[in-house]
Motif scaffolding. Structure first.
Motif, PDB file in Angstrom:
ATOM      1  N   ALA A 208      -6.462  10.373  -6.289  1.00  0.00           N
ATOM      2  CA  ALA A 208      -7.735  10.050  -5.620  1.00  0.00           C
ATOM      3  C   ALA A 208      -8.672   9.186  -6.442  1.00  0.00           C
ATOM      4  N   ILE A 209      -8.108   8.255  -7.210  1.00  0.00           N
ATOM      5  CA  ILE A 209      -8.991   7.281  -7.868  1.00  0.00           C
ATOM      6  C   ILE A 209      -8.631   5.837  -7.531  1.00  0.00           C
ATOM      7  N   TYR A 210      -7.517   5.621  -6.815  1.00  0.00           N
ATOM      8  CA  TYR A 210      -7.132   4.248  -6.468  1.00  0.00           C
ATOM      9  C   TYR A 210      -8.168   3.595  -5.568  1.00  0.00           C
ATOM     10  N   TYR A 211      -8.908   4.408  -4.770  1.00  0.00           N
ATOM     11  CA  TYR A 211      -9.885   3.801  -3.854  1.00  0.00           C
ATOM     12  C   TYR A 211     -11.214   3.503  -4.538  1.00  0.00           C
ATOM     13  N   ARG A 212     -11.256   3.654  -5.853  1.00  0.00           N
ATOM     14  CA  ARG A 212     -12.336   3.104  -6.674  1.00  0.00           C
ATOM     15  C   ARG A 212     -11.668   2.044  -7.559  1.00  0.00           C
ATOM     16  N   PRO A 213     -11.332   0.898  -6.994  1.00  0.00           N
ATOM     17  CA  PRO A 213     -10.383  -0.014  -7.644  1.00  0.00           C
ATOM     18  C   PRO A 213     -10.816  -0.520  -9.015  1.00  0.00           C
ATOM     19  N   TRP A 214     -12.101  -0.741  -9.244  1.00  0.00           N
ATOM     20  CA  TRP A 214     -12.511  -1.242 -10.555  1.00  0.00           C
ATOM     21  C   TRP A 214     -12.389  -0.138 -11.603  1.00  0.00           C
ATOM     22  N   GLN A 215     -12.826   1.060 -11.264  1.00  0.00           N
ATOM     23  CA  GLN A 215     -12.643   2.197 -12.167  1.00  0.00           C
ATOM     24  C   GLN A 215     -11.163   2.424 -12.453  1.00  0.00           C
ATOM     25  N   PHE A 216     -10.364   2.389 -11.401  1.00  0.00           N
ATOM     26  CA  PHE A 216      -8.937   2.656 -11.531  1.00  0.00           C
ATOM     27  C   PHE A 216      -8.271   1.630 -12.440  1.00  0.00           C
ATOM     28  N   TYR A 217      -8.570   0.363 -12.214  1.00  0.00           N
ATOM     29  CA  TYR A 217      -7.998  -0.696 -13.041  1.00  0.00           C
ATOM     30  C   TYR A 217      -8.359  -0.487 -14.510  1.00  0.00           C
ATOM     31  N   ASN A 218      -9.632  -0.241 -14.786  1.00  0.00           N
ATOM     32  CA  ASN A 218     -10.058  -0.069 -16.178  1.00  0.00           C
ATOM     33  C   ASN A 218      -9.426   1.165 -16.820  1.00  0.00           C
TER      34      ASN A 218
END
Length: 284
Positions: A208-218
């Motif tokens: 449940a963090i992929y839908y916060r894409p910038w957070q997820f990428y970092n």
């Protein structure tokens, strides 16, 4: 490699909104999303959503403070619909009387295979001495413990009890206890990554963090920099996130940077998470 049918989902929920949640809890979930969201899990819909996974770990939540109470018997009954595919975890709220007796019943009589704890939801510090019998029991029996870490929509749940650094002290005291810190502790993800780097039996799930894409990428880039991607396990957090969307979200994690020249999450990292033997790592 096509991993569908071989992947493991180590983070999914089963509950009935009317039976297992207080009205205030349901209302706060709707406020956090900005629209009404039924959290009741339909069994057939659940099985269809989890079709890509060979095995799925299922749990509820016992946290009187936050208004969750899913009996372990409900989870045991839920997993009986597909015992070859579903693995049930008990839950425990150490602030409540009889918590250890309930936990033993869930494991020894109902046949559940691990434990889900929500320190912030139940209002206890994970280092609290009331947790010692739980950790001792789980370490002795080889039971993994999955903790909620990171943010929440519940107002009364103290953020101070969810910080990943707290679990560093738990791991020091219980070095053989297999632990999973859910959601990579977001938004405290770097804190979580340095904790899992230290301890051989402490992992994080990416649910449940992929839908916060910038957070997820970092988060994924930092995991690569710390060389801890092998400690990241796949999970969805169903019903808050679906199976196919979670897989696609991981595989598309670099889309946020387009052709910017920023560092990329490697295919080895992405497919490694999807193909990881999470159950083996957790002793399941």
């Amino acid at each position: 490699m096509d991993t569908e049918g071989y992947m493991y989902n180590i983070h999914s929920h089963a509950w009935d909104e009317a039976l297992h949640m207080e009205p205030r809890t349901v209302k706060e979930a709707e406020i956090s999303r900005g629209f009404p969201l039924s959290m009741t899990v339909d069994r057939e819909v659940f099985l269809a959503d989890n079709a890509p996974f060979a095995k799925t770990v299922v749990f509820g939540m016992k946290a009187r403070l936050a208004g969750f109470w899913v009996p372990d018997a409900y989870i045991a009954d839920f997993i009986s619909i597909a015992p070859d595919r579903l693995i049930g975890f008990a839950s425990c709220d150490p602030t409540q009387p009889g918590s250890m007796e309930e936990l033993r019943e869930g494991i020894e009589e109902l046949g559940l295979s691990g434990v889900k704890l929500g320190p912030m939801y139940a209002g206890f510090d994970p280092r609290d001495e009331r947790c010692t019998p739980i950790y001792t029991y789980c370490q002795e029996r080889g039971l993994p413990v999955l903790f909620h870490t990171g943010t929440t929509f519940i107002r009364v749940a103290p953020l101070g009890f969810t910080r990943p650094w707290l679990f560093d002290e738990v791991a020091i005291a219980f070095p053989e206890l297999r632990m999973v810190l859910a959601h990579v502790g977001h938004p405290f993800s770097e804190e979580c990554l340095v904790v899992i780097r230290k301890h051989p039996h402490v992992y994080a799930d990416i649910s449940a963090i992929y839908y916060r894409p910038w957070q997820f990428y970092n988060t994924m880039i930092v995991a690569q920099e710390y060389r801890v991607t092998h400690k990241l396990l796949f999970g969805t957090d169903y019903p808050f996130a679906g199976g196919a969307d979670s897989i696609a979200g991981l595989r598309n994690a670099n889309h946020i940077i387009a052709d910017s020249g920023l560092p990329r999450i490697t295919e080895e990292t992405i497919e490694g998470i999807l193909e990881r033997d999470s159950l083996g790592l957790l002793g399941l």
